[in-house]
Scaffold this motif. Structure first.
Motif, PDB file in Angstrom:
ATOM      1  N   LEU A  85       0.838  -1.195   0.000  1.00 19.09           N
ATOM      2  CA  LEU A  85       0.000   0.000   0.000  1.00 19.09           C
ATOM      3  C   LEU A  85       0.872   1.243   0.000  1.00 19.09           C
ATOM      4  N   THR A  86       0.234   2.365  -0.254  1.00 18.94           N
ATOM      5  CA  THR A  86       0.912   3.653  -0.182  1.00 18.94           C
ATOM      6  C   THR A  86      -0.033   4.666   0.430  1.00 18.94           C
ATOM      7  N   GLY A  87       0.531   5.707   0.993  1.00 20.63           N
ATOM      8  CA  GLY A  87      -0.280   6.796   1.516  1.00 20.63           C
ATOM      9  C   GLY A  87      -0.642   7.818   0.469  1.00 20.63           C
ATOM     10  N   GLU A  88      -0.268   7.536  -0.780  1.00 20.60           N
ATOM     11  CA  GLU A  88      -0.513   8.484  -1.871  1.00 20.60           C
ATOM     12  C   GLU A  88      -1.808   8.145  -2.605  1.00 20.60           C
ATOM     13  N   ASN A  89      -2.308   9.119  -3.349  1.00 19.94           N
ATOM     14  CA  ASN A  89      -3.542   8.941  -4.131  1.00 19.94           C
ATOM     15  C   ASN A  89      -3.197   8.400  -5.519  1.00 19.94           C
ATOM     16  N   VAL A  90      -2.626   7.187  -5.545  1.00 21.92           N
ATOM     17  CA  VAL A  90      -2.148   6.624  -6.808  1.00 21.92           C
ATOM     18  C   VAL A  90      -3.270   5.871  -7.527  1.00 21.92           C
ATOM     19  N   THR A  91      -3.011   5.579  -8.799  1.00 17.85           N
ATOM     20  CA  THR A  91      -3.949   4.784  -9.613  1.00 17.85           C
ATOM     21  C   THR A  91      -3.189   3.589 -10.168  1.00 17.85           C
ATOM     22  N   GLU A  92      -2.868   2.643  -9.290  1.00 18.65           N
ATOM     23  CA  GLU A  92      -2.068   1.482  -9.681  1.00 18.65           C
ATOM     24  C   GLU A  92      -2.866   0.187  -9.665  1.00 18.65           C
ATOM     25  N   CYS A  93      -3.878   0.122  -8.792  1.00 19.53           N
ATOM     26  CA  CYS A  93      -4.754  -1.050  -8.721  1.00 19.53           C
ATOM     27  C   CYS A  93      -6.148  -0.667  -9.206  1.00 19.53           C
ATOM     28  N   LEU A  94      -6.744  -1.540  -9.995  1.00 22.21           N
ATOM     29  CA  LEU A  94      -8.068  -1.283 -10.566  1.00 22.21           C
ATOM     30  C   LEU A  94      -9.163  -1.466  -9.520  1.00 22.21           C
ATOM     31  N   GLY A  95     -10.318  -0.822  -9.768  1.00 23.46           N
ATOM     32  CA  GLY A  95     -11.500  -1.086  -8.959  1.00 23.46           C
ATOM     33  C   GLY A  95     -11.511  -0.347  -7.639  1.00 23.46           C
ATOM     34  N   GLY A  96     -12.241  -0.917  -6.688  1.00 22.85           N
ATOM     35  CA  GLY A  96     -12.474  -0.244  -5.430  1.00 22.85           C
ATOM     36  C   GLY A  96     -13.632   0.728  -5.567  1.00 22.85           C
ATOM     37  N   ALA A  97     -13.996   1.384  -4.462  1.00 20.29           N
ATOM     38  CA  ALA A  97     -15.130   2.304  -4.474  1.00 20.29           C
ATOM     39  C   ALA A  97     -14.916   3.458  -5.451  1.00 20.29           C
ATOM     40  N   GLU A  98     -13.636   3.787  -5.712  1.00 21.04           N
ATOM     41  CA  GLU A  98     -13.341   4.878  -6.650  1.00 21.04           C
ATOM     42  C   GLU A  98     -13.469   4.439  -8.107  1.00 21.04           C
ATOM     43  N   MET A  99     -13.664   3.138  -8.301  1.00 16.86           N
ATOM     44  CA  MET A  99     -13.867   2.592  -9.645  1.00 16.86           C
ATOM     45  C   MET A  99     -12.730   2.992 -10.599  1.00 16.86           C
ATOM     46  N   ILE A 100     -11.495   2.757 -10.167  1.00 18.11           N
ATOM     47  CA  ILE A 100     -10.352   3.015 -11.044  1.00 18.11           C
ATOM     48  C   ILE A 100     -10.398   2.039 -12.211  1.00 18.11           C
ATOM     49  N   GLY A 101     -10.399   2.584 -13.429  1.00 20.00           N
ATOM     50  CA  GLY A 101     -10.477   1.759 -14.626  1.00 20.00           C
ATOM     51  C   GLY A 101      -9.146   1.689 -15.346  1.00 20.00           C
ATOM     52  N   GLU A 102      -9.098   0.847 -16.381  1.00 20.34           N
ATOM     53  CA  GLU A 102      -7.849   0.673 -17.123  1.00 20.34           C
ATOM     54  C   GLU A 102      -7.341   1.984 -17.705  1.00 20.34           C
ATOM     55  N   ALA A 103      -8.248   2.858 -18.108  1.00 20.56           N
ATOM     56  CA  ALA A 103      -7.840   4.146 -18.682  1.00 20.56           C
ATOM     57  C   ALA A 103      -7.222   5.061 -17.633  1.00 20.56           C
ATOM     58  N   ASP A 104      -7.455   4.749 -16.348  1.00 14.19           N
ATOM     59  CA  ASP A 104      -6.939   5.606 -15.271  1.00 14.19           C
ATOM     60  C   ASP A 104      -5.525   5.228 -14.836  1.00 14.19           C
ATOM     61  N   LEU A 105      -5.038   4.054 -15.272  1.00 20.42           N
ATOM     62  CA  LEU A 105      -3.763   3.558 -14.758  1.00 20.42           C
ATOM     63  C   LEU A 105      -2.609   4.528 -14.999  1.00 20.42           C
ATOM     64  N   GLY A 106      -2.648   5.236 -16.108  1.00 21.62           N
ATOM     65  CA  GLY A 106      -1.558   6.157 -16.413  1.00 21.62           C
ATOM     66  C   GLY A 106      -1.613   7.448 -15.631  1.00 21.62           C
ATOM     67  N   GLY A 107      -2.700   7.679 -14.883  1.00 23.77           N
ATOM     68  CA  GLY A 107      -2.861   8.947 -14.177  1.00 23.77           C
ATOM     69  C   GLY A 107      -1.802   9.193 -13.122  1.00 23.77           C
ATOM     70  N   ARG A 108      -1.731   8.274 -12.151  1.00 25.63           N
ATOM     71  CA  ARG A 108      -0.697   8.384 -11.104  1.00 25.63           C
ATOM     72  C   ARG A 108      -0.183   6.984 -10.802  1.00 25.63           C
ATOM     73  N   TYR A 109       0.634   6.489 -11.710  1.00 25.42           N
ATOM     74  CA  TYR A 109       1.248   5.171 -11.561  1.00 25.42           C
ATOM     75  C   TYR A 109       2.695   5.422 -11.176  1.00 25.42           C
ATOM     76  N   GLU A 110       3.013   5.268  -9.870  1.00 29.84           N
ATOM     77  CA  GLU A 110       4.299   5.750  -9.365  1.00 29.84           C
ATOM     78  C   GLU A 110       5.185   4.671  -8.776  1.00 29.84           C
ATOM     79  N   THR A 111       4.694   3.429  -8.675  1.00 26.65           N
ATOM     80  CA  THR A 111       5.471   2.388  -8.010  1.00 26.65           C
ATOM     81  C   THR A 111       6.761   2.074  -8.761  1.00 26.65           C
TER      82      THR A 111
END
Length: 452
Positions: free
Chosen positions: A392-418
């Motif tokens: 996990l991270t304390g940052e607002n990253v977009t590395e894992c799909l889904g969850g209540a925020e409904m991160i989708g495949e198109a969102d992965l490039g937004g904040r992928y920092e690992t």
């Protein structure tokens, strides 16, 4: 523990860098060997005692943090935010399940990573093996394994550990500040709103205690926390250099962290990692994947904890959502039948990695499914689902799909920092903690019902 600490040098040692200069390696080893330990033997024994409570079904282990720490990200803000996330998760678990939580961070030492290949297919360069070995920059010089980076990793770990200790005991972790741990970007999410409601209840409980004449400000358990450190014991030279014999007892401890774990790729019964870590007094974790057989796991437990010490060994199942319900039960049965008092923990991350357009990710639904499968298995066997091990991270990253925020495949490039594997962001981690708390509470109620 045996003092034959260097037998590992004659055994196969997997996932070790190809250090190009042995004189540089010897110099780094000598420098590390002369440096003070990062943790103390009494702290290590305290963690063993806490984990013994988990093994007995009296507590729950929360282990989490970065997949791979980096020197560049070892900043006060990022360390603080990881601690905040772990504190939030721990409070959700403690409050929701009425269960003490043992907090072990993947921090202050997680600077080395195993890799599936020595050479990176996409670049033809040596693989990035973590900042303790080489640099992620894709050029030949940066990827050259450099033993001096292990010394740098020590100093980076010392800085992080100093700050973690300060946060844990210096007022930051005071339960009166439970609202302050909720980050702005989480507050408006479903998990964040649920957290705020819980925080209000906690504040009311603290006010009630004060009204009854109990001073919460003088109660150590409310004004600070125990937070232990852990990392994968991958680099043999680093772990050996930071191993010390306690003068007063003669006991041997790897004082690079409180808890060290052995990975799925290095758990060979006759390999260097298992031999070396069987000889130190720390709590040891061992990752167990879906290819592990019950007999192999029993042999590992006998090698790593021959004296059956509760809290000494944590078996971390990383089966994958599709395999956990079938692969885990026979292993638990066999280990329990052999009388081993282990902590059973669930790593729902590593068995659920997928590739989306060349990007490594995980889906929150798969993570949840493995956790629920883990709980179902333990319910069926009448055993204690003792822990959760997550990246996990304390940052607002977009590395894992889904969850209540409904991160989708198109969102992965937004904040992928690992630097290596995808991590849950704070919202996803908190959502997971609430769901695990519900499962723990249900398991507790059912156990109490059967007991009475």
């Amino acid at each position: 523990m045996s003092n034959d600490l260097d037998i590992w040098r004659s055994l196969p040692a997997r996932q070790q860098p190809s250090w190009p200069d042995q004189e540089e390696l010897a110099a780094a080893f000598a420098e590390l060997s002369a440096l003070p330990p990062l943790v103390t033997a009494p702290e290590v024994r305290s963690l063993t005692d806490r984990l013994a409570m988990v093994a007995r079904g009296e507590a729950f282990l929360l282990q989490g943090g970065d997949c791979a720490e980096t020197f560049a990200a070892n900043t006060a803000d990022k360390i603080r935010d990881k601690v905040k996330t772990l504190l939030q998760m721990a409070v959700a678990l403690t409050y929701g399940a009425s269960t003490p939580v043992v907090k072990v961070a993947r921090i202050a030492g997680q600077y080395a990573k195993p890799r599936s290949a020595d050479i990176e297919a996409s670049t033809g360069l040596p693989s990035y093996r973590g900042d303790a070995v080489n640099d992620i920059t894709p050029n030949a010089q940066a990827r050259r394994p450099n033993p001096k980076r292990m010394v740098d990793a020590y100093h980076q770990s010392a800085v992080a550990l100093n700050l973690v200790r300060a946060f844990a005991t210096g007022g930051f972790a005071d339960l009166h500040k439970v609202h302050e741990w909720n980050k702005a970007f989480v507050r408006d999410s479903a998990a964040g709103r649920r957290y705020e409601l819980m925080a209000v209840d906690i504040e009311r409980a603290l006010a009630f205690m004060a009204a009854c004449g109990i001073d919460p400000d003088r109660t150590a358990a409310l004004t600070g926390v125990e937070m232990f450190t852990s990392h994968e014991g991958l680099l043999m030279e680093y772990e050996r250099a930071l191993t010390r014999t306690e003068e007063s007892t003669g006991e041997v401890y790897d004082l690079s962290a409180h808890m060290i774990w052995i990975g799925e790729r290095t758990r060979d019964l006759d390999g260097a990692h298992v031999d070396f870590l069987s000889r130190v007094g720390n709590p040891i974790g061992c990752k167990i994947g879906p290819t592990a057989t019950p007999d192999e796991v029993v042999a590992l437990t006998e090698r790593l904890n021959p004296d059956h010490i509760p809290g000494r060994l944590t078996l971390i199942a990383r089966m994958g959502a599709k395999r956990v319900r079938d692969a885990l039960p026979p292993i638990i049965d066999k280990v329990n039948a052999a009388g081993h008092p282990v902590v059973w923990s669930c790593d729902p991350m590593h068995g659920n990695t997928r590739d989306v357009g060349g990007v490594k990710t995980r889906h929150f639904d798969d993570v949840l499914d493995e956790v629920f499968g883990f709980f179902e298995v333990h319910k069926g066997l009448g055993t204690h689902p003792g822990g959760l091990h997550i990246e996990l991270t304390g940052e607002n990253v977009t590395e894992c799909l889904g969850g209540a925020e409904m991160i989708g495949e198109a969102d992965l490039g937004g904040r992928y920092e690992t630097a290596c594997d995808p991590r849950l962001n704070t919202g996803q981690a908190l959502e997971l903690a609430f769901l695990v708390a519900e499962s723990l509470q249900q398991a507790r109620v059912e156990r109490d019902t059967h007991t009475h």
